[in-house]
Design a protein around this motif. Structure first.
Motif: not given
Length: 486
Positions: A194-210, A231-238
């Motif tokens: 989980g430490d790899l998921f929290f940090g910068e640069p954070a995801l910009s949602l516009n990069d999923l709408l290309r 499983p908890r990290l997977y479902s919480t992320f989505l």
């Protein structure tokens, strides 16, 4: 571009999903090995051709083949002939690979602040008391203008409140035992990656709408082979990603086609052991996000895995085979059959147990948003490769992506961790100065008292010496010395 997505057919009769109703959500269900993954692949390709971006999680690695054109095969030819498809052409789709761990795709990151206390409490499986402390930590950070970016920021903030909460006011006085329990949970999440998921640069949602240069929607594939082991990290992320889409996308009502389609594989992980408050949030999110132009499609083994409050909002349904060997499995078959609009020419409950691989019972929304009667269909073959891409093919897609350069390297900004450490250091320095000043004052006072006592003693001895010259003085001196020598 607007249009329909061919799902499949039989005996010359075809059934398509109407793009205008695709944001009414959907369900792909069926036992393992019955064809759910290929069905998901067909829908993802169809949305991409319409110019609709897609986000999906690839829990087995099979969906990476979307980046490669399929190869001719006699079984595909037979399927095309059975359905009556004449304009089939094998081709790849535009793909972006993502990975929370940065191993098999572009790193995906969020910040602690963006995740928020409620989802974070669900991720950490906190009780009500611990969740209230987490909320206080967020409030304190907001009041003080502190950025909560990564786990270090949250850990330091919680520790600071445990040590100095009473100094900040009674509302921030927290139990050290409860804080320690939260810190242990953070350590568990950190060990899961989980430490790899929290940090910068954070995801910009516009990069999923290309879309690509041909106007096709990019299919964003989250490599989840490792993530699904947590499983908890997977479902919480989505769920976090859905929440961010809901908060950031504008209200557009019912568009001609979705702005984004979101496939939630292994959906039962989202609902297993979820507290009531979280289930209510999911239900609300699914109900309202369609007005933002987002279609959500759950993939799981049985409709019984989905709470009724959510299942009732899934208008487009594809049911692959379910095997009914036990009473529980037989009940699941009945639930699946009852979720469809009846077809007088089809025994839905009987058909579910005898469907072949690549066959499905399908009902979609037609004009006016009315579900079509359930039909038994052969699912159309995908144009891309069925099965995983080779490593060099994945590497080429990643190497060509400008997003890899944007998100590839993380950085640690000035945030709560650094600021609170400075505050503690300044406080310790101030305390040391106060202690040093107090020590100097005590030493100075002790010196003056010593000199005063010494002067009185000297005066007494001098007086005593003068008195020794007289008989009274001599008697006094003898008396004193005698008493000392006894």
């Amino acid at each position: 571009m607007s249009g329909d997505i061919l799902i499949g057919g039989t005996a010359g009769q075809q059934l398509s999903l109407k793009a205008g109703y695709a944001n009414r959500h959907g369900l792909i269900a069926g036992a393992t090995g019955t064809g759910k993954t290929v069905t998901l692949q067909v829908l993802a390709e169809g949305f991409s051709r319409l110019g609709v971006p897609v986000f999906l999680a690839d829990v087995k690695g099979d969906l990476s083949g979307l980046c490669c054109a399929g190869t001719p095969h006699h079984k595909i030819d037979e399927r095309l002939q059975s359905i009556g498809i004449t304009d089939f052409q094998q081709a790849s789709s535009p793909v972006a690979f993502w990975d929370l761990f940065g191993e098999r795709g572009i790193p995906v990151r969020s910040t602690i602040s963006e995740m928020g206390p409620q989802l974070l409490a669900a991720l950490l499986e906190l009780n009500e008391t611990q969740e209230s402390i987490l909320i206080l930590a967020f409030e304190f950070a907001d009041d003080e203008g502190l950025l909560l970016v990564d786990l270090n920021d949250l850990r330091t903030t919680l520790s600071y409140l445990a040590e100095h909460g009473r100094e900040l006011g009674s509302q921030f006085a927290v139990s050290k035992a409860s804080v320690n329990a939260i810190l242990r949970r953070l350590l568990m999440i950190e060990r899961e990656g989980g430490d790899l998921f929290f940090g910068e640069p954070a995801l910009s949602l516009n990069d999923l709408l290309r879309t690509d240069r041909q106007g096709r929607g990019v299919i964003n594939i989250l490599s989840a082979e490792r993530l699904i082991q947590s499983p908890r990290l997977y479902s919480t992320f989505l769920l976090w990603l859905l929440s961010e889409l809901f908060e950031q996308l504008p209200e557009i009502g019912d568009p001609e086609q979705p702005e984004l389609v979101f496939f939630f594989d292994e959906a039962h992980l989202l609902f297993n052991s979820a507290p009531k408050a979280l289930l209510e949030k999911i239900e609300q999110l699914v109900r309202l996000i369609r007005s933002k132009g987002v279609g959500v499609y759950f993939i799981t083994q049985s409709p019984a895995d989905i709470p009724d409050s959510v299942l009732g909002q899934l208008g487009n349904r594809i049911q692959h085979a379910l095997r009914a060997y036990t009473p529980k499995e037989q009940k699941a078959v009945r639930v699946a059959a009852q979720s469809f609009r009846p077809n007088p020419e089809l025994d839905t409950e009987a058909a579910i147990s005898v469907l072949g691989v690549g066959e499905a019972l399908v009902s979609v929304l037609s004009e006016g948003g009315v579900p079509t009667p359930v039909q038994r269909l052969l699912i159309a073959p995908p144009a891309s490769r069925i099965g995983p891409a080779q490593q060099q093919e994945r590497d080429q897609v990643l190497g060509d992506s400008p997003l890899q350069r944007r998100y590839g390297e993380s950085f640690d900004p000035e945030s709560a961790h650094e600021e609170l450490l400075r505050r503690v250091e300044r406080q310790e320095q101030n305390e040391q100065r106060v202690q040093a000043e107090e020590s100097r004052r005590r030493n100075s006072a002790a010196g003056r008292t010593g000199r005063s006592r010494e002067s009185a003693g000297e005066a007494f001895l001098k007086s005593l010496a003068r008195s020794a010259g007289s008989s009274v003085g001599r008697r006094l001196l003898r008396g004193l010395l005698g008493s000392l020598l006894k």
